[in-house]
Design a protein around this motif. Structure first.
Motif: not given
Length: 155
Positions: A128, A148-149, A145-146, A151-153
């Motif tokens: 990002h 966290q996304s 935000k990036k 980490k979710e992946e």
């Protein structure tokens, strides 16, 4: 030529506020890196941005990321800036603007060094880029935000 999302983050080594040399490659395989370029220590906008990173530093750490700031100021200037504002992260001195050029960080109005944040994953890939000279807190919000996304992946 500027760094783009999907590129491998160019490696570099610069002195920190403590005088030790820091290489971006030291984090590869270990942590994400939030690399933010800012114009100058102890100016109103840069102080607001750096203090916003400071205030969220634990959140960045919990997300598995290290925050690193870069400007053209000297290690001594960085030390004063970090001490004055209790900045817990690394500030790197790019006095020749070599790394700024390596990443292709633009200038504003051809004069002011740009303010750009890169989120680099554990593999050294730029995930990002946020470029805004005046949205100081946006750099922190966008990076979080990036992360966290990412980490979710992984989960």
């Amino acid at each position: 030529m500027s760094v783009k999302v999907g590129d491998i983050a160019p490696d570099f080594t610069l002195p920190s506020q403590s005088g030790s040399l820091v290489s971006i490659s030291n984090y590869r395989g270990r942590k994400c890196v939030v690399l933010y370029f800012y114009p100058k220590d102890d100016t109103p906008g840069c102080t607001a941005e750096s203090c916003a990173f400071r205030d969220q530093y634990e959140v960045f750490q919990d997300a598995g990321a290290e925050v690193i700031g870069i400007s053209g100021d000297s290690p001594e200037s960085h030390q004063k800036f970090a001490n004055k504002h209790q900045l817990p992260f690394i500030l790197l001195s790019d006095t020749s603007n070599q790394v700024r050029k390596l990443y292709g960080v633009p200038t504003t109005l051809g004069l002011l060094p740009g303010r750009v944040t890169y989120v680099i994953d554990q593999n050294g890939i730029v995930q990002h880029i946020f470029n805004s000279q005046f949205n100081f807190k946006g750099h922190v919000e966008e990076a979080l935000k990036k992360l966290q996304s990412l980490k979710e992946e992984q989960d």
